[in-house]
Design an enzyme around this catalytic site. Structure first.
Site, PDB file in Angstrom:
ATOM      1  N   LYS A 100     -45.727  63.080  18.797  1.00  0.00           N
ATOM      2  CA  LYS A 100     -44.733  62.180  18.206  1.00  0.00           C
ATOM      3  C   LYS A 100     -44.294  61.064  19.149  1.00  0.00           C
ATOM      4  CE  LYS A 100     -42.775  64.747  14.414  1.00  0.00           C
ATOM      5  NZ  LYS A 100     -43.401  66.076  14.485  1.00  0.00           N
ATOM      6  N   GLU A 122     -34.287  59.109  11.681  1.00  0.00           N
ATOM      7  CA  GLU A 122     -33.895  60.299  10.941  1.00  0.00           C
ATOM      8  C   GLU A 122     -34.623  61.470  11.574  1.00  0.00           C
ATOM      9  OE1 GLU A 122     -36.509  58.538  10.206  1.00  0.00           O
ATOM     10  OE2 GLU A 122     -37.976  60.146   9.979  1.00  0.00           O
ATOM     11  N   SER A 389     -51.707  69.326  18.149  1.00  0.00           N
ATOM     12  CA  SER A 389     -50.687  68.274  18.064  1.00  0.00           C
ATOM     13  C   SER A 389     -49.469  68.519  18.944  1.00  0.00           C
ATOM     14  CB  SER A 389     -50.250  68.105  16.609  1.00  0.00           C
ATOM     15  OG  SER A 389     -49.820  69.348  16.069  1.00  0.00           O
TER      16      SER A 389
HETATM   17  C1  LIG Z   1     -44.011  66.769  13.488  1.00  0.00           C
HETATM   18  C2  LIG Z   1     -45.200  67.528  13.919  1.00  0.00           C
HETATM   19  C3  LIG Z   1     -46.340  67.647  13.099  1.00  0.00           C
HETATM   20  C4  LIG Z   1     -46.420  67.097  11.708  1.00  0.00           C
HETATM   21  O1  LIG Z   1     -46.309  65.721  11.607  1.00  0.00           O
HETATM   22  P1  LIG Z   1     -47.559  64.781  11.311  1.00  0.00           P
HETATM   23  O2  LIG Z   1     -46.949  63.471  11.062  1.00  0.00           O
HETATM   24  O3  LIG Z   1     -48.277  65.353  10.115  1.00  0.00           O
HETATM   25  O4  LIG Z   1     -48.427  64.818  12.506  1.00  0.00           O
HETATM   26  C5  LIG Z   1     -47.449  68.319  13.602  1.00  0.00           C
HETATM   27  N1  LIG Z   1     -47.432  68.884  14.827  1.00  0.00           N
HETATM   28  C6  LIG Z   1     -46.355  68.810  15.635  1.00  0.00           C
HETATM   29  C7  LIG Z   1     -46.419  69.458  16.968  1.00  0.00           C
HETATM   30  C8  LIG Z   1     -45.203  68.133  15.211  1.00  0.00           C
HETATM   31  O5  LIG Z   1     -44.136  68.073  16.023  1.00  0.00           O
END
Ligand SMILES: *Cc1c(COP(=O)(O)O)cnc(C)c1O
Length: 408
Positions: A100, A122, A389
């Site tokens: 993010k 938000e 992610s």
């Molecule tokens: C917020 C988040 C997501 C989901 O958000 P996307 O916009 O679909 O990437 C996925 N993995 C993590 C670690 C997150 O913090």
């Protein structure tokens, strides 16, 4: 302050309303907000091709955020699932522990370059709020984060973290006092303050131009993978897998590879307690097109078009709509969208920890869980890149009690 609709010319409105992704996307917003969005579109179009802006962004991602993140081959995990060759893109190692920050830094730098000193955002679970507060602290910008009162109670540690980082966290008591109400408050603020304020939106969704802006800022994930596979002795992966909440980490990995039809891609949604129950967030499994938060896309809705409540073990995937580019890729059949359950997610979470010493975020564990499911059918020499992610550190208070029996 100018708030009359007449200020936005018909030509500008047409470019704002255009659906960017096949029949999906567009800008379905109250008229009072069109001017802010039009200005953002203009600013972004200029900075996108501005070398000094792009260089500043690159330097910041490198020296502050820790890019490039590694691409790690996980042989023991692969062996444990009788699987193909598996490589993890390590967004868990990015500063603050998730992808993010790529977007938050990009948008905050954009604000800074256009002379805006105040950022609003938000947040639901708090991850995007923390990333935005971090970027604001680093760049010396004022930060206001809107958060539903219910979420503030549920996510106390993230609220404290945002405050420590200097953000003004504002509680929203309206409606269900969760994410959608926080979005409404942020939009209200933006309407009144857009001349000095940038609204930093957290995923690849919302009204045009946000889905494109967020995709562009996350695209660095896939661009790095394109280079990093060469260190492992191959030129391109065979399969890419990523979890899909709003869709930003997935589109960031997929985007640079979309033109190459030899590369398969899977986006994994939250199947919750099963897509045949009412407790999940699998938009492509049971949703259909509609408008939510400013764009036309797939969403979970009832027969009357009312948005349905969602459930997932992972807060980041627990949202009723999905980014419009994914809706297009779904209908074109370019990307396959699948769902895994909370239970399958937990098993994957544990397996990666035990086989590799990497604790994945619950969101990312969905991508791993889908790979575990299909692993036996894949050729042993197939090369799979999974977007990790984020780190599971944030999830330990939630997950450890659930795994307690198995771990004792
Ligand atoms: C917020 C988040 C997501 C989901 O958000 P996307 O916009 O679909 O990437 C996925 N993995 C993590 C670690 C997150 O913090």
């Amino acid at each position: 302050m100018i708030t009359s609709l007449a200020e936005v010319s018909p030509e500008k409105k047409a470019s704002l309303f255009q659906r960017q992704f096949g029949r999906f996307g567009g800008c379905y917003m109250p008229e009072l907000l069109l001017q802010s969005l039009e200005q953002l579109l203009e600013d972004y179009s200029r900075l996108k091709d501005d070398n000094s802006f792009q260089e500043k962004l690159k330097q910041t991602l490198c020296h502050y955020a820790g890019r490039p993140t590694p691409l790690t081959e996980v042989k023991r995990f692969s062996q444990a699932i009788s699987g193909p060759k598996v490589y993890l893109k390590r967004e868990d190692l990015l500063h603050t522990g998730a992808h993010k920050l790529n977007n938050a830094l990009g948008q905050c730098l954009l604000a800074q370059h256009t002379g805006k000193k105040r950022i609003i955002a938000e947040t639901g679970a708090g991850q995007h709020g923390v990333a935005t507060a971090t970027a604001c602290a680093y760049l010396g910008l004022d930060c206001v984060v809107y958060m539903g009162e219910v979420d503030i109670k549920r996510q106390a540690p993230n609220v404290k973290k945002m405050k420590l980082l200097g953000a003004d966290v504002r509680s929203v008591f309206n409606g269900s006092a969760t994410l959608k109400d926080a979005i409404n408050e942020a939009l209200r603020d933006w309407t009144n303050n857009f001349e000095n304020t940038h609204y930093c939106l957290g995923s690849a969704l919302g009204p045009h131009p946000y889905p494109q802006i967020v995709e562009d800022f996350q695209r660095v994930i896939g661009e790095e993978v394109q280079k990093q596979v060469i260190d492992y002795g191959f030129t391109q992966p065979d399969l890419l897998i990523a979890c899909v909440g709003g869709g930003s980490n997935a589109i960031g990995l997929f985007a640079p590879f979309l033109e190459n039809s030899q590369i398969q891609m899977v986006g994994v949604e939250a199947g919750g307690e099963g897509v045949d129950t009412s407790r999940h967030a699998a938009r492509f499994a049971t949703g259909r097109p509609g408008v939510l938060h400013g764009c036309y896309t797939y969403l979970l809705q009832n027969e009357d078009g009312q948005v349905l409540p969602t459930h997932s073990i992972s807060a980041g995937l627990d949202y009723p709509a999905v980014g419009p580019h994914h809706a297009q890729l779904f209908e074109e059949g370019r990307v396959s969208y699948q769902a895994v359950t909370d239970k399958e997610c937990l098993q994957a979470f544990r397996l990666l920890a035990q086989s590799e010493g990497i604790i994945p975020a619950l969101e990312s564990s969905h991508a791993l869980a889908y790979l575990i499911k299909i692993a036996p059918q894949l050729a042993k020499d197939c090369r799979v890149v999974v977007n990790l992610s984020g780190s599971g550190q944030k999830d330990l208070p939630q997950v450890l009690p659930l795994l307690e029996k198995e771990l004792s």
